[in-house]
Design a protein around this motif. Structure first.
Motif, short mmCIF file in Angstrom:
data_model
loop_
_atom_site.label_atom_id
_atom_site.label_comp_id
_atom_site.label_asym_id
_atom_site.label_seq_id
_atom_site.Cartn_x
_atom_site.Cartn_y
_atom_site.Cartn_z
N PRO A 138 2.82 1.81 -3.74
CA PRO A 138 3.43 0.86 -4.69
C PRO A 138 3.16 -0.58 -4.25
N ILE A 139 3.03 -1.45 -5.23
CA ILE A 139 2.72 -2.84 -4.94
C ILE A 139 3.88 -3.51 -4.19
N VAL A 140 3.52 -4.19 -3.11
CA VAL A 140 4.51 -4.90 -2.30
C VAL A 140 4.41 -6.39 -2.60
N LYS A 141 5.53 -6.99 -2.93
CA LYS A 141 5.57 -8.43 -3.18
C LYS A 141 6.67 -9.07 -2.35
N ASN A 142 6.33 -10.13 -1.66
CA ASN A 142 7.29 -10.94 -0.91
C ASN A 142 8.09 -10.12 0.09
N ASP A 143 7.41 -9.28 0.87
CA ASP A 143 8.09 -8.53 1.91
C ASP A 143 8.51 -9.49 3.02
N PRO A 144 9.77 -9.45 3.43
CA PRO A 144 10.25 -10.41 4.44
C PRO A 144 9.62 -10.22 5.81
N ASP A 145 9.09 -9.02 6.09
CA ASP A 145 8.53 -8.74 7.41
C ASP A 145 7.01 -8.84 7.45
N LEU A 146 6.37 -8.85 6.29
CA LEU A 146 4.91 -8.81 6.25
C LEU A 146 4.38 -9.95 5.38
N TYR A 147 3.57 -10.81 5.97
CA TYR A 147 2.98 -11.93 5.24
C TYR A 147 1.65 -11.47 4.64
N GLY A 148 1.64 -11.27 3.36
CA GLY A 148 0.53 -10.64 2.65
C GLY A 148 -0.86 -11.14 2.95
N PRO A 149 -1.10 -12.46 2.97
CA PRO A 149 -2.48 -12.96 3.12
C PRO A 149 -3.20 -12.56 4.40
N ILE A 150 -2.49 -12.17 5.44
CA ILE A 150 -3.19 -11.80 6.68
C ILE A 150 -3.65 -10.36 6.68
N TYR A 151 -3.33 -9.61 5.62
CA TYR A 151 -3.73 -8.21 5.54
C TYR A 151 -4.79 -8.04 4.45
N HIS A 152 -5.59 -7.01 4.61
CA HIS A 152 -6.53 -6.68 3.54
C HIS A 152 -5.77 -6.17 2.31
N SER A 162 0.17 -3.69 0.71
CA SER A 162 0.86 -2.54 0.12
C SER A 162 0.43 -1.25 0.82
N MET A 163 -0.87 -1.07 1.00
CA MET A 163 -1.36 0.13 1.67
C MET A 163 -0.94 0.16 3.14
N PHE A 164 -0.98 -1.01 3.79
CA PHE A 164 -0.56 -1.04 5.19
C PHE A 164 0.90 -0.65 5.34
N LYS A 165 1.75 -1.21 4.50
CA LYS A 165 3.17 -0.89 4.62
C LYS A 165 3.44 0.59 4.37
N ARG A 166 2.80 1.16 3.34
CA ARG A 166 3.02 2.58 3.04
C ARG A 166 2.50 3.47 4.17
N SER A 167 1.34 3.13 4.71
CA SER A 167 0.79 3.90 5.82
C SER A 167 1.70 3.83 7.04
N TYR A 168 2.22 2.64 7.33
CA TYR A 168 3.12 2.47 8.47
C TYR A 168 4.41 3.27 8.27
N GLU A 169 4.95 3.25 7.05
CA GLU A 169 6.16 4.03 6.75
C GLU A 169 5.92 5.52 6.96
N LEU A 170 4.79 6.01 6.49
CA LEU A 170 4.48 7.43 6.64
C LEU A 170 4.28 7.81 8.10
N MET A 171 3.69 6.90 8.87
CA MET A 171 3.54 7.15 10.30
C MET A 171 4.92 7.32 10.95
N GLU A 172 5.84 6.43 10.62
CA GLU A 172 7.19 6.53 11.17
C GLU A 172 7.88 7.82 10.75
N GLN A 173 7.65 8.26 9.54
CA GLN A 173 8.32 9.45 9.01
C GLN A 173 7.68 10.77 9.47
#
Length: 637
Positions: A280-294, A297-308
């Motif tokens: 899902p599209i991530v907008k204005n995440d307080p922990d992740l500054y979008g421009p430094i990532y490729h 949205s994909m990074f956050k979802r991948s990280y969440e799944l890793m934790e789970q």
């Protein structure tokens, strides 16, 4: 009359049957011989699904992938994947000056979709389809196909000091050479990994003699099988692979690379991959500054799944100090801190290896060298032999290594020699390496670039964190270090004591824990990260640590966490050949862009910090995420 008619009818019937028979025989002959009339005849029969003679295509089944070479990378195409989507390291013919930017500066691209189209000058060659991949092990029926870097030439025991898709996106003691065996157990005679080399026709001890006067003697290593050599014509590829091209290669690798061996958890990983690809599209995440990532949205979802989901089995076998003994200070500290926290932090650990997505090999390349290397021997055969014995140990005691050829195993090694030491028996593993060099066998989509961190105190690894604000940084550029390798002497030749804006030095006096060095980094706009003996340098992470924009001068260095981080948004890359133009390159960057770069350095900083206990998105988690991400995208479909 009736008798005559009956006789005539029988005669005509025979002629008709004869005509029909001849016609049918002619049709069959034409169909068999594929004469020019076959397309017309095909229309007479419902045979569109029948393969014509000479075709190997079976309905519903595609031929096996054929490896191709792009930009120093061998590409294994999968179903419906074109030549442009791919990856594995292979030989390269160097073309000086290819794909160089006019200023040697990697400018940020607005989107990777633009970057994917600009793949640079590429020459593609195709191998024979029926040629068996190198290193095939008949005893267990696994195709061990990975080509790896040539043996590293060694002159010292230590030196100084995929990205996600973007669509919106100590002195060494002198001793006799010894071979230590981790411990004795039932040894498997058929370990499913064999030594290979990019230049298999050249003895390992004779490679790269011109670039390094010291030769490695690893040809008599722990294995016997040698790969078949592909005698195709050489492929012309660029001498330097830029960061933009690395981004493309990483994207392509995950479009095509798959592990050659299935495992029981692959279905879970395939589900995770689908979730990541449809994040899902991530907008204005307080922990992740979008421009430094490729693609945040994909990074956050991948990280969440890793934790789970992620479960890691840590092998307990092996003797200290090489196994299970982390080294927590110095420039190789990354592997030690990861080992310490991986074994102590139980969140991702499983005691049931049958449920594991990954298997961790907890050895220290730093301790391996300190314990076994014979000073001035210029040989690390015994280091390679030790790792061979270790693999035999775990392969003989557990079924998991031979089940996948080590493809679901991973290691974290920061010493310069780790690529050559691990390519022999651990070549199929996911290797997290500080010495991440495109030219020396770094495998996009499988290997991970490990940040080299210079930890000065293990009591407080974040001591002195931060630096002056952008407006108070009066020095344009700073570098200090020993004259290791060929790049640094060139840098000093052009810039030492040449310009007051350019603070370029050799090694600074050690004053109160490198205070001079630290203060220069804290007060400079740009920190020069020039390679030493190898492509990696702790200055990259140090610059981020002290909030100084890193200027990387190291051709073919793969930046850490490339699958997630867009390095072009917070760093500058200068080609080695452009060192004479260094000041003009830096001055060409507008002040507004510099301020944006420096702000983003502060945003990305948290991903490069060690903490006494792991913290979300910190260096421990980012290393593990890179390994996890490559494992997910190599699962068999």
């Amino acid at each position: 009359m009736g008798q005559e008619f009956s006789s005539f009818f029988r005669f005509e019937s025979k002629r008709l049957l004869l005509f029909i028979g001849i016609t049918f025989a002619t049709i069959i002959a034409l169909q068999y011989l594929e004469l020019p009339y076959d397309k017309f005849l095909d229309s007479l029969f419902s045979a569109s699904n029948i393969p014509s003679t000479g075709s190997n295509k079976i309905p519903g089944k595609d031929p096996p992938p054929v490896p191709e070479t792009i930009n120093n990378v061998t590409i294994f195409n999968q179903e419906n994947v074109t030549v442009e989507n791919a990856v594995e390291a292979d030989n390269r013919t160097r073309v000086p000056g290819a794909n160089d930017s006019s200023l040697g500066l990697e400018y940020n691209r607005s989107s990777m979709s633009e970057g994917v189209e600009k793949t640079g000058n590429v020459s593609v060659g195709r191998q024979e389809e029926n040629l068996r991949p190198s290193g095939y092990n008949k005893s267990i029926g696994l195709d061990l196909w990975m080509n790896h870097s040539r043996e590293e030439n060694v002159s010292r025991p230590e030196h100084d000091s995929a990205r996600l898709d973007a669509n919106s996106t100590s002195s060494v003691p002198q001793k006799e050479a010894t071979y230590l065996t981790p411990s004795t157990t039932n040894v498997s005679p058929n370990i499913s990994t064999k030594v290979t080399s990019n230049d298999s026709s050249i003895p390992l001890s004779h490679k790269d003699e011109k670039s390094n006067p010291v030769k490695e003697e690893a040809k008599n290593s722990a294995t016997d099988n040698k790969p078949e050599e592909n005698h195709k014509s050489p492929k012309a590829v660029p001498e330097v692979t830029t960061v933009s091209e690395m981004n493309n290669l990483f994207l392509q690798s995950h479009a095509s690379y798959r592990s050659m061996w299935p495992s029981g958890v692959d279905q879970e990983l395939l589900w995770a991959r689908s979730e990541i690809e449809h994040a899902p599209i991530v907008k204005n995440d307080p922990d992740l500054y979008g421009p430094i990532y490729h693609n945040v949205s994909m990074f956050k979802r991948s990280y969440e799944l890793m934790e789970q989901m992620l479960k890691v089995y840590v092998y307990r076998e092996g003797d200290r100090p090489i196994l299970h003994t982390p080294f927590l200070t110095g420039i190789y500290a990354s592997e030690g801190w990861f080992m310490k926290q991986m074994e102590a932090y139980k969140r991702f650990i499983t005691n049931d290896p049958k449920t594991a997505h990954l298997f961790y090999l907890p050895f220290s390349s730093r301790q391996l060298v300190s314990t076994l290397y014979v000073k001035d021997s210029h040989s690390h055969k015994n280091l390679i032999q030790y790792l061979h014995n270790y693999v035999e140990l775990i392969a003989g005691k557990h079924p998991f290594w031979n089940r996948t050829g080590g493809a679901d195993h991973f290691l974290v090694s920061c010493h310069d020699w780790a690529p050559s030491e691990t390519k022999v028996d651990m070549s199929n593993c996911i290797r997290a390496l500080c010495n991440a060099d495109v030219k020396e066998g770094f495998f996009f989509g499988k290997d991970v670039s490990l940040p080299e961190t210079n930890v000065r105190t293990d009591k407080n690894p974040t001591r002195d964190l931060g630096g002056k604000s952008a407006s108070k940084r009066k020095t344009l550029a700073f570098f200090a270090g020993k004259m290791h390798g060929y790049v640094r002497p060139i840098l000093l030749q052009h810039w030492e004591n040449k310009d007051p804006d350019m603070k370029i030095f050799g090694k600074l006096p050690n004053y109160k824990g490198d205070r001079n060095y630290i203060e220069y980094m804290k007060s400079s706009k740009y920190c020069i990260c020039a390679k030493g003996y190898e492509v990696n340098s702790p200055r990259v992470v140090e610059a981020i640590f002290y909030e100084c924009v890193p200027v990387i001068i190291s051709d073919n260095f793969v930046p850490p966490f490339l699958e997630a981080l867009n390095w072009e948004t917070f760093s500058v890359t200068v080609l080695e050949k452009d060192i004479p133009n260094l000041k003009s390159i830096l001055l060409s960057i507008p002040e507004k862009r510099y301020l944006r770069l420096q702000m983003r350095v502060k945003k990305v900083q948290k991903h490069f910090l060690w903490h006494k206990n792991p913290v979300k998105y910190d260096l421990f988690h980012m290393i593990l995420h890179s390994v996890w991400y490559n494992r997910v995208f190599s699962a068999i479909t």
